[in-house]
Design an enzyme around this catalytic site. Structure first.
Site, PDB file in Angstrom:
ATOM      1  N   ASN A   6     -42.943  76.402   3.706  1.00 30.55           N
ATOM      2  CA  ASN A   6     -42.315  77.485   4.993  1.00 30.55           C
ATOM      3  C   ASN A   6     -43.413  78.649   4.783  1.00 30.55           C
ATOM      4  OD1 ASN A   6     -40.599  75.804   5.574  1.00 30.55           O
ATOM      5  ND2 ASN A   6     -38.947  76.993   4.805  1.00 30.55           N
TER       6      ASN A   6
ATOM      7  N   HIS B   9     -41.006  71.674  25.367  1.00 24.61           N
ATOM      8  CA  HIS B   9     -40.432  71.606  24.301  1.00 24.61           C
ATOM      9  C   HIS B   9     -38.881  70.843  24.378  1.00 24.61           C
ATOM     10  CE1 HIS B   9     -38.015  73.450  20.583  1.00 24.61           C
ATOM     11  NE2 HIS B   9     -38.965  72.901  20.132  1.00 24.61           N
TER      12      HIS B   9
ATOM     13  N   TYR C  25     -32.845  66.036   9.628  1.00 27.44           N
ATOM     14  CA  TYR C  25     -32.635  66.997  10.509  1.00 27.44           C
ATOM     15  C   TYR C  25     -31.401  66.587  11.384  1.00 27.44           C
ATOM     16  CZ  TYR C  25     -37.539  68.769  10.439  1.00 27.44           C
ATOM     17  OH  TYR C  25     -38.859  69.263  10.098  1.00 27.44           O
TER      18      TYR C  25
ATOM     19  N   ARG D 103     -29.117  78.962  11.716  1.00 31.44           N
ATOM     20  CA  ARG D 103     -30.015  78.759  10.422  1.00 31.44           C
ATOM     21  C   ARG D 103     -30.685  79.643   9.994  1.00 31.44           C
ATOM     22  NH1 ARG D 103     -33.817  74.470  11.516  1.00 31.44           N
ATOM     23  NH2 ARG D 103     -35.551  76.229  11.819  1.00 31.44           N
TER      24      ARG D 103
ATOM     25  N   HIS E 295     -30.624  71.738  12.861  1.00 28.06           N
ATOM     26  CA  HIS E 295     -31.483  71.810  13.844  1.00 28.06           C
ATOM     27  C   HIS E 295     -30.687  71.713  15.223  1.00 28.06           C
ATOM     28  CE1 HIS E 295     -35.140  70.403  16.406  1.00 28.06           C
ATOM     29  NE2 HIS E 295     -35.583  71.629  15.649  1.00 28.06           N
TER      30      HIS E 295
END
Length: 725
Positions: A54, A447, A480, A576, A604
């Site tokens: 990350n 997206h 996820y 999250r 997610h």
């Protein structure tokens, strides 16, 4: 090792938390899972690897952006009022603290305990004679031929140091007899050796007694480095890793050679401006030489004890034979509403189906495409692809469908961050198979997650639709949490058809009544829904809003939620990661609660719930509440109209809110504290509860009669449902 890390205060009385610092605090929560003694050892190692990965992306994009602002003088407004310099200083402080804690956990706790459990990292000082001989032979036969030492001039820019690649630096000088390749003046020289990516960094060693021992490739190279520099002596060595600016925009006006432009961006990432260097030694001349050569400041250098690049250790997390050091496996359950033995087309005509991954298998999404590819009745397939796996069954099914004469149209988003190269490769594969491939939209990222299958049937053409919160990626669907809706709803399917026409061709923005699309309408629609909730809220019938999202960073959305709170609306946000909203401020956000769940799966799914005076509304979406999602991406928000599915989505939200094991609550000062259980309260993990529910559903035989299997969609008149508590 303590199971907690300190709560970090972020707030100084403003209306927003800083975006970058909030993201760092998310990684602090991930790190807290690695510090827990009740988590299996290899799962703790997984969390450490995730944190390391990350931060690589964080520095390549977010830190690079801050540095560019300072370098160019083009400042981006920060809602908290912090300057780019102030943000960088705070980022530096917090990241260093996390790095320190991460390596203390790895070196002082995890590696020793893994060694006791039979998984041992061997370093050169504790190789056995058999292991040393094995490594010597391996070096001569497989490693040495691949290595290429590159001579570099001291005091000049450093070449051949690619982004996120591990390198060894050597300071050498001539020794012994001189020749024309070895200068006779005894001058010191710098040599760089790139650790080859084609050779595994983890080397498994011969061992007895059931123990699995491994060494690191870089240690083997350093141990035999003398063979790379005959005629020289090594004065000093250092491992280093450079992080470079990867936040480039592609020239989107280059329609006919857009892919070539994207490939140039990928290439430029390997030699762009350095924003961070990690080294394995805090002292020595090599560190200063490299800092100067890369144009970095001391504050941009992070010292990390070997092993430096933790991403490689993810291989150990999946190593066979150590299941006792991992979570018990949760096998994704089959949905009882899409039985394997019956027609998927018949099943979906009878009812809407909600899939909750990874508790439920991704199989129906793959299956409907695979069956469509060979079904003579299927006329066309349309879908968006943002990210997918390398050997994707989705891509294979689309190829087969095109080869079988179906009209297949796929909108590929080549600008998907750090997946661009893979996306371009399989997009070109699809083109070769005859698929109509559309490469995104100028200045926008697509997206949205949508798939439409058009099938000719006895009663006419039927549209089969999938809308989701996550990518069409069979691998991440196992890790996820996401929601996907399979339906044949006429109005919704028709509007998805309009959506595809708009994004693949030349079409005006369609007038949509069921779907809500960004960047044209999603933000304004959500603001309207929040305002409606505030206007309908009364002391006798208070409003309620519940959002489950990945990030909240849009100031207008935050202000709208503040306004709703001030009107007495009870707001629960399950966020999250990034959350810039400040909860618990009297008169502003005292009715807002913010939770964050960190567990074995990455949260997610995006869910938006409004009580709406008792006529509840539920929506799912591909979008989070960030300016980029609402203003610079093509996203879709879709309603959940089926009453049975509404009940299930309500239960999902209640389950997350009830978590007292993996939930953290955001406090007004910016600290996150793990939710404490009351005395006698039964431990509750949302993900464990949701998996148990999936297992229970899977035990139910597939419904066979019309009463059980019929569609119960939302009636025209509002119906009072149980309030979401």
């Amino acid at each position: 090792m303590a199971s907690r890390i300190k709560a970090y205060k972020s707030h100084e009385g403003g209306r927003y938390f800083n975006r970058e610092l909030s993201w760092i605090e998310f990684n602090r929560r991930v790190l807290s899972e690695a510090l827990r003694q009740d988590v299996p050892l290899l799962e703790r190692l997984r969390f450490l690897c995730i944190v390391a990965s990350n931060f690589d992306e964080f520095f390549m994009v977010r830190v690079a952006s801050l540095k560019r602002q300072i370098r160019t003088g083009r400042r981006i407004h920060c809602p908290t009022g912090m300057s780019a310099e102030e943000q960088l200083r705070e980022v530096n402080t917090r990241v260093r603290e996390i790095v320190k804690t991460k390596y203390e956990c790895l070196l002082d706790d995890l590696l020793p305990r893994l060694g006791e459990a039979g998984l041992v990292l061997r370093t050169p000082e504790n190789y056995s004679s058999a292991q040393r001989k094995f490594l010597e032979e391996l070096f001569q036969e497989e490693i040495f031929p691949v290595l290429t030492p590159v001579r570099c001039d001291l005091g000049k820019p450093l070449p051949y140091t690619g982004n996120l690649r591990l390198h060894a630096a050597f300071l050498v000088r001539p020794a012994g007899e001189q020749n024309f390749l070895v200068p006779g003046n005894g001058a010191e020289s710098l040599a760089i050796v790139q650790i080859p990516a084609g050779i595994p960094r983890i080397i498994y060693l011969p061992e007895s007694g059931g123990t699995v021992s491994f060494a690191l490739l870089e240690h083997a190279i350093r141990d035999h480095a003398g063979q790379l520099f005959p005629g020289y002596e090594i004065i000093e060595d250092l491992f280093f890793r450079v992080t470079r600016d990867a936040d480039f925009g592609v020239d989107e006006e280059r329609d006919e050679d857009f892919v070539e432009a994207m490939e140039q961006i990928l290439e430029s990432r390997q030699s762009s401006t350095a924003v961070r260097m990690s080294v394995n030694k805090s002292t020595g001349r090599l560190k200063d030489i490299l800092i100067q050569a890369l144009g970095l400041e001391q504050s941009e250098v992070y010292t990390k004890t070997d092993p430096m690049d933790l991403s490689t250790f993810m291989e150990l997390v999946e190593l066979p034979g150590f299941d006792h050091l991992r979570y018990d496996k949760w096998k994704p359950q089959d949905s009882p509403y899409v039985p394997e033995e019956s027609s998927i087309w018949d099943a979906l005509k009878k009812r809407d189906v909600l899939l909750h991954h990874p508790f439920e298998a991704f199989t129906p999404v793959v299956r409907i495409l695979q069956e469509a590819a060979t079904d003579p009745a299927v006329l066309a397939i349309k879908m968006t692809l943002y990210r997918t796996s390398g050997s994707s069954p989705i891509v294979q099914a689309l190829e087969l469908a095109a080869e079988n004469g179906k009209q297949v149209t796929v909108l590929v988003e080549p600008k998907a961050g750090f997946d661009e190269e893979r996306n371009i490769e399989w997009a070109q594969r699809l083109e070769r198979a005859g698929v109509i491939v559309v490469y995104g939209i100028v200045r926008l990222k697509v997206h949205a997650k949508a798939m439409l299958i058009i099938r000719r049937e006895e009663k006419g053409v039927t549209r089969y639709l999938h809308l989701g919160t996550g990518n069409y990626n069979d691998k991440t669907a196992r890790h996820y949490t996401d929601l996907g809706l399979l339906t044949t709803q006429d109005e919704l399917s028709y509007e998805v058809g309009l959506f595809f026409n708009a994004i693949t061709g030349y079409s005006a923005i369609p007038a949509l009544s069921k779907l809500v699309m960004a960047p044209t309408a999603l933000k304004s629609r959500l603001l309207q829904l929040i305002d409606r909730e505030a206007q309908r809220s009364t002391p006798e019938s208070p409003g309620r809003i519940t959002f489950k999202i990945n990030a909240l960073a849009d100031p207008e959305m935050i202000e709208a939620l503040y306004g709703a709170s001030a009107k007495g609306v009870s707001v629960t946000l399950i966020v999250r990661g990034i959350c810039m909203l400040v909860p618990g401020t009297p008169g502003v956000s005292e009715n807002i609660r913010v939770l964050s769940i960190v567990d074995r799966f990455l949260e997610h799914s995006r869910i938006y719930h409004f009580r709406n005076g008792g006529a509840e509304e539920f929506y799912c979406a591909s979008a989070d509440l960030m300016p980029r999602n609402l203003e610079r991406r093509v996203e879709l928000l879709f309603p959940i109209d089926d009453l049975d599915i509404q009940k299930r989505v309500r239960s999902i939200l209640e389950t997350y809110i009830s978590d007292n094991t993996q939930a953290h609550e955001l406090k007004p000062d910016g600290s996150y504290l793990r939710v404490a259980r009351e005395s006698g309260e039964v431990p509750s993990s949302a993900q464990a509860t949701l998996y148990e529910a999936a297992c229970n559903r899977a035990r139910i035989a597939a419904p066979v009669n019309r009463k059980e299997f019929g569609v119960r969609r939302k009636p025209a008149q509002p119906r009072r449902l149980r309030r979401l508590e």
